[in-house]
Design an enzyme around this catalytic site. Structure first.
Site, PDB file in Angstrom:
ATOM      1  N   HIS A   1      -5.931  -4.823  -6.866  1.00 29.87           N
ATOM      2  CA  HIS A   1      -7.216  -4.942  -7.541  1.00 29.87           C
ATOM      3  C   HIS A   1      -7.721  -6.378  -7.465  1.00 29.87           C
ATOM      4  CE1 HIS A   1      -6.236  -6.383 -11.924  1.00 29.87           C
ATOM      5  NE2 HIS A   1      -5.522  -7.030 -11.045  1.00 29.87           N
TER       6      HIS A   1
ATOM      7  N   CYS B   1      -6.044 -13.135 -11.305  1.00 31.94           N
ATOM      8  CA  CYS B   1      -6.447 -11.769 -10.942  1.00 31.94           C
ATOM      9  C   CYS B   1      -7.815 -11.742 -10.263  1.00 31.94           C
ATOM     10  CB  CYS B   1      -6.433 -10.845 -12.162  1.00 31.94           C
ATOM     11  SG  CYS B   1      -4.789 -10.176 -12.517  1.00 31.94           S
TER      12      CYS B   1
ATOM     13  N   HIS C   1      -0.167  -5.086  -8.389  1.00 29.72           N
ATOM     14  CA  HIS C   1       0.734  -5.023  -9.540  1.00 29.72           C
ATOM     15  C   HIS C   1       1.598  -3.772  -9.410  1.00 29.72           C
ATOM     16  CE1 HIS C   1      -1.254  -8.189 -11.906  1.00 29.72           C
ATOM     17  NE2 HIS C   1      -2.397  -7.685 -11.470  1.00 29.72           N
TER      18      HIS C   1
ATOM     19  N   ASP D   1      -1.831   5.345  -6.513  1.00 29.74           N
ATOM     20  CA  ASP D   1      -0.643   4.732  -5.905  1.00 29.74           C
ATOM     21  C   ASP D   1      -0.925   4.215  -4.492  1.00 29.74           C
ATOM     22  OD1 ASP D   1       2.024   3.894  -5.941  1.00 29.74           O
ATOM     23  OD2 ASP D   1       2.655   5.703  -4.873  1.00 29.74           O
ATOM     24  N   HIS D   2      -0.603   2.940  -4.282  1.00 27.83           N
ATOM     25  CA  HIS D   2      -0.837   2.259  -2.996  1.00 27.83           C
ATOM     26  C   HIS D   2      -2.318   2.180  -2.638  1.00 27.83           C
ATOM     27  CE1 HIS D   2       3.468   2.770  -2.742  1.00 27.83           C
ATOM     28  NE2 HIS D   2       3.496   1.946  -1.712  1.00 27.83           N
TER      29      HIS D   2
END
Ligand code: NI
Length: 137
Positions: A14, A33, A41, A79-80
């Site tokens: 992100h 971030c 993360h 996910d991923h």
């Protein structure tokens, strides 16, 4: 009333930023971030549901079923993936852990109800030290 929790894990990329701010302003507000080149993360997601125990099974709800719902509705989408770009329910939102918890709640609520339980808490942990809990309001 009884509460049960299922943990699932995912990793995702992100960037926290406002497009109307300069990289310097974003760094000031969002810290590391806001790296323009993204970062990832290893998130942990804890989904807590509540309800009454079914006398015939001794369960509130089968945890395998709960895990399947979380994976199908949320984990596959995240996910991923890059949360800013690829995750439908996060489009148009800042990719913060707070917004992620609220978004995940929205993806799960209806299905949990259809299984005969109520969603109680969505907890998303971005790192060992930082986590967010959302209780639906
Ligand atoms: Ni981050």
């Amino acid at each position: 009333m009884i509460y049960i929790t299922r943990r699932e894990r995912f990793n995702a990329a992100h960037r926290l930023f406002r497009p109307d701010f300069s990289d310097e302003q974003n760094l000031e507000i969002f810290g590391k971030c806001s790296n323009p080149n993204w970062h990832g993360h290893n998130y942990e997601l804890f989904v807590t549901v509540k309800g009454e125990v079914d006398g015939s099974t001794g369960f509130l709800l089968n945890l395998k079923k709960l895990s399947k719902v979380i994976r199908e509705k949320v984990i596959i989408a995240l996910d991923h993936k890059n949360i800013n770009i690829e995750v439908g329910f996060m489009q148009g939102k800042l990719a913060s852990t707070e917004n992620l918890a609220v978004g995940i709640w929205g993806e799960l609520e209806e299905t949990i109800i259809s299984l005969g339980a109520e969603l109680h808490c969505v907890k998303v942990s971005e790192s060992e030290n930082n986590f967010v809990e959302y209780f639906g309001k």
